[in-house]
Scaffold this motif. Structure first.
Motif, PDB file in Angstrom:
ATOM      1  N   PHE A 134       0.832  -1.205   0.000  1.00  0.00           N
ATOM      2  CA  PHE A 134       0.000   0.000   0.000  1.00  0.00           C
ATOM      3  C   PHE A 134       0.872   1.262   0.000  1.00  0.00           C
ATOM      4  N   GLU A 135       1.968   1.194   0.726  1.00  0.00           N
ATOM      5  CA  GLU A 135       2.825   2.369   0.902  1.00  0.00           C
ATOM      6  C   GLU A 135       3.431   2.878  -0.403  1.00  0.00           C
ATOM      7  N   PHE A 136       3.421   2.057  -1.469  1.00  0.00           N
ATOM      8  CA  PHE A 136       4.028   2.457  -2.737  1.00  0.00           C
ATOM      9  C   PHE A 136       3.001   2.843  -3.794  1.00  0.00           C
ATOM     10  N   VAL A 137       1.733   2.923  -3.407  1.00  0.00           N
ATOM     11  CA  VAL A 137       0.690   3.241  -4.383  1.00  0.00           C
ATOM     12  C   VAL A 137       0.924   4.601  -5.035  1.00  0.00           C
ATOM     13  N   ARG A 138       1.271   5.604  -4.248  1.00  0.00           N
ATOM     14  CA  ARG A 138       1.511   6.939  -4.821  1.00  0.00           C
ATOM     15  C   ARG A 138       2.677   6.917  -5.807  1.00  0.00           C
ATOM     16  N   ARG A 139       3.721   6.183  -5.453  1.00  0.00           N
ATOM     17  CA  ARG A 139       4.878   6.123  -6.347  1.00  0.00           C
ATOM     18  C   ARG A 139       4.514   5.468  -7.667  1.00  0.00           C
ATOM     19  N   ILE A 140       3.699   4.421  -7.605  1.00  0.00           N
ATOM     20  CA  ILE A 140       3.277   3.744  -8.834  1.00  0.00           C
ATOM     21  C   ILE A 140       2.511   4.709  -9.732  1.00  0.00           C
ATOM     22  N   ALA A 141       1.621   5.483  -9.134  1.00  0.00           N
ATOM     23  CA  ALA A 141       0.858   6.466  -9.905  1.00  0.00           C
ATOM     24  C   ALA A 141       1.783   7.516 -10.515  1.00  0.00           C
ATOM     25  N   ASP A 142       2.738   7.991  -9.743  1.00  0.00           N
ATOM     26  CA  ASP A 142       3.667   9.011 -10.249  1.00  0.00           C
ATOM     27  C   ASP A 142       4.529   8.464 -11.387  1.00  0.00           C
ATOM     28  N   GLY A 148       0.542  14.525 -17.399  1.00  0.00           N
ATOM     29  CA  GLY A 148      -0.605  14.744 -16.538  1.00  0.00           C
ATOM     30  C   GLY A 148      -1.644  13.642 -16.587  1.00  0.00           C
ATOM     31  N   ARG A 149      -1.367  12.575 -17.326  1.00  0.00           N
ATOM     32  CA  ARG A 149      -2.289  11.440 -17.414  1.00  0.00           C
ATOM     33  C   ARG A 149      -1.592  10.195 -16.860  1.00  0.00           C
ATOM     34  N   VAL A 150      -2.320   9.415 -16.096  1.00  0.00           N
ATOM     35  CA  VAL A 150      -1.776   8.213 -15.471  1.00  0.00           C
ATOM     36  C   VAL A 150      -2.215   7.010 -16.305  1.00  0.00           C
ATOM     37  N   ARG A 151      -1.259   6.346 -16.914  1.00  0.00           N
ATOM     38  CA  ARG A 151      -1.561   5.228 -17.808  1.00  0.00           C
ATOM     39  C   ARG A 151      -1.462   3.917 -17.036  1.00  0.00           C
ATOM     40  N   MET A 152      -2.580   3.196 -16.956  1.00  0.00           N
ATOM     41  CA  MET A 152      -2.647   1.947 -16.203  1.00  0.00           C
ATOM     42  C   MET A 152      -3.262   0.838 -17.048  1.00  0.00           C
ATOM     43  N   GLY A 186      -2.952  -8.782  -0.511  1.00  0.00           N
ATOM     44  CA  GLY A 186      -4.016  -8.115   0.223  1.00  0.00           C
ATOM     45  C   GLY A 186      -5.327  -8.883   0.120  1.00  0.00           C
ATOM     46  N   PRO A 187      -6.333  -8.480   0.890  1.00  0.00           N
ATOM     47  CA  PRO A 187      -7.607  -9.200   0.920  1.00  0.00           C
ATOM     48  C   PRO A 187      -8.515  -8.921  -0.268  1.00  0.00           C
ATOM     49  N   GLU A 188      -8.184  -7.904  -1.079  1.00  0.00           N
ATOM     50  CA  GLU A 188      -9.060  -7.521  -2.190  1.00  0.00           C
ATOM     51  C   GLU A 188      -8.289  -7.500  -3.510  1.00  0.00           C
ATOM     52  N   ARG A 189      -8.952  -7.958  -4.551  1.00  0.00           N
ATOM     53  CA  ARG A 189      -8.381  -7.932  -5.896  1.00  0.00           C
ATOM     54  C   ARG A 189      -9.121  -6.895  -6.722  1.00  0.00           C
ATOM     55  N   PHE A 190      -8.354  -6.045  -7.398  1.00  0.00           N
ATOM     56  CA  PHE A 190      -8.923  -4.964  -8.205  1.00  0.00           C
ATOM     57  C   PHE A 190      -8.410  -5.088  -9.634  1.00  0.00           C
ATOM     58  N   ARG A 191      -9.018  -4.328 -10.545  1.00  0.00           N
ATOM     59  CA  ARG A 191      -8.387  -4.025 -11.815  1.00  0.00           C
ATOM     60  C   ARG A 191      -7.501  -2.800 -11.563  1.00  0.00           C
ATOM     61  N   MET A 192      -6.275  -2.857 -12.033  1.00  0.00           N
ATOM     62  CA  MET A 192      -5.336  -1.795 -11.689  1.00  0.00           C
ATOM     63  C   MET A 192      -5.819  -0.422 -12.132  1.00  0.00           C
ATOM     64  N   ASP A 193      -6.347  -0.315 -13.344  1.00  0.00           N
ATOM     65  CA  ASP A 193      -6.802   0.994 -13.814  1.00  0.00           C
ATOM     66  C   ASP A 193      -7.958   1.512 -12.971  1.00  0.00           C
ATOM     67  N   GLU A 194      -8.893   0.621 -12.606  1.00  0.00           N
ATOM     68  CA  GLU A 194     -10.034   1.035 -11.794  1.00  0.00           C
ATOM     69  C   GLU A 194      -9.595   1.416 -10.384  1.00  0.00           C
ATOM     70  N   PHE A 195      -8.655   0.657  -9.828  1.00  0.00           N
ATOM     71  CA  PHE A 195      -8.151   0.972  -8.487  1.00  0.00           C
ATOM     72  C   PHE A 195      -7.554   2.368  -8.453  1.00  0.00           C
ATOM     73  N   PHE A 196      -6.719   2.694  -9.434  1.00  0.00           N
ATOM     74  CA  PHE A 196      -6.065   3.999  -9.415  1.00  0.00           C
ATOM     75  C   PHE A 196      -7.024   5.123  -9.774  1.00  0.00           C
ATOM     76  N   ARG A 207      -5.371  14.295 -11.870  1.00  0.00           N
ATOM     77  CA  ARG A 207      -4.834  13.534 -12.998  1.00  0.00           C
ATOM     78  C   ARG A 207      -5.867  12.519 -13.517  1.00  0.00           C
ATOM     79  N   GLU A 208      -5.940  12.416 -14.825  1.00  0.00           N
ATOM     80  CA  GLU A 208      -6.835  11.450 -15.462  1.00  0.00           C
ATOM     81  C   GLU A 208      -6.143  10.092 -15.538  1.00  0.00           C
ATOM     82  N   VAL A 209      -6.855   9.045 -15.148  1.00  0.00           N
ATOM     83  CA  VAL A 209      -6.331   7.686 -15.268  1.00  0.00           C
ATOM     84  C   VAL A 209      -6.832   7.099 -16.579  1.00  0.00           C
ATOM     85  N   VAL A 210      -5.894   6.748 -17.450  1.00  0.00           N
ATOM     86  CA  VAL A 210      -6.209   6.240 -18.779  1.00  0.00           C
ATOM     87  C   VAL A 210      -5.964   4.727 -18.815  1.00  0.00           C
ATOM     88  N   THR A 211      -6.944   3.980 -19.269  1.00  0.00           N
ATOM     89  CA  THR A 211      -6.783   2.529 -19.417  1.00  0.00           C
ATOM     90  C   THR A 211      -5.970   2.248 -20.667  1.00  0.00           C
TER      91      THR A 211
END
Length: 246
Positions: A134-142, A148-152, A186-196, A207-211
């Motif tokens: 969890f602690e690295f979520v911000r870094r992954i987004a950056d 200005g768009r986050v590609r996931m 972790g206890p939950e599974r997400f789609r990465m783009d939806e999670f971010f 920032r816009e998250v782009v699939t």
């Protein structure tokens, strides 16, 4: 029991040291800032004296292909040699879910090299493969941000709290060596783009998250299940939404 934690002053290592100390063990934080350098061998003989278990949660300061491979090969080789000489009976290493699955990246290949050294050594061992913290979520987004768009990529993502990783490591360390690996997530599974997309909105981040199916994760494209544990994995109890709310 004396347990040496390599990387014991870092994010996960400090949590492991605290947990083991609370259980009554002599948990020693070993890192360059405590006089122990696994690349040069400085301080290894001294810190290993009387140790029953070594937990390696150290990490390379660089993810560049040659540098990260050299780090894990050299550090692990020195650590295993010192552990063998000291009579260490259990070598525990933190690794990453997906290292053995294609497509790999330079970091994953370096972790595979580390694991191979451990598996071939004479010391009983346990490998703990964890999903992203969890602690690295911000870094992954950056790191995924371009203009200005986050590609996931729309792949599965199952991050875990650092505290939950530390709990598993502490438990494994005082148990019987696995001479194999376990996976944790972790206890939950997400789609990465939806999670971010949801997470950045919760931060108030514009920032816009782009699939993007071709978006890279630490230098490589990933398949749908590359980053999540398989059946039978140990799942931490902490949900991201609860962790983020603290």
């Amino acid at each position: 029991m004396k347990i040496v934690v390599i990387g014991g002053t870092g994010l996960i290592g400090s949590k492991v040291v605290a947990r083991l100390g609370a259980q009554g063990h002599e948990a020693v934080a070993a890192a360059p800032n405590t006089g122990v350098n696994t690349l040069t061998g400085e301080g290894l003989t001294e810190v290993m004296a009387g140790a029953s278990v070594v937990i390696d949660v150290s990490n390379s300061p660089s993810f560049e292909e040659t540098a990260v491979l050299d780090f894990f090969r050299t550090s692990t080789g020195n650590l295993l040699a010192a552990g063998s000489a000291a009579g260490v009976g259990h070598h525990v290493a933190l690794s990453v879910v997906g290292t053995e699955r294609p497509p790999g990246n330079a970091y994953f290949r370096a972790k595979v090299a580390q694991e191979q050294l451990i598996e071939k050594s004479s010391i009983p061992f346990s490998l703990v493969h964890a999903t992203q913290f969890f602690e690295f979520v911000r870094r992954i987004a950056d790191d995924a941000t371009e203009g200005g768009r986050v590609r996931m990529a729309p792949v599965f993502f199952q991050p875990i709290a650092g505290d939950d990783v530390a709990q598993v490591l502490a438990t494994v360390a005082v148990g019987t060596p696995l001479n194999g690996r376990i996976e944790i997530g972790g206890p939950e599974r997400f789609r990465m783009d939806e999670f971010f997309r949801e997470t950045l909105a919760g931060w108030g981040d514009p920032r816009e998250v782009v699939t993007d199916p071709h978006a890279q994760y630490f230098g490589a494209e990933v398949l749908e299940r590359s980053l999540v544990p398989g059946d039978g994995a140990t799942l931490g109890p902490t949900h991201y939404r609860d962790w983020a709310a603290k």
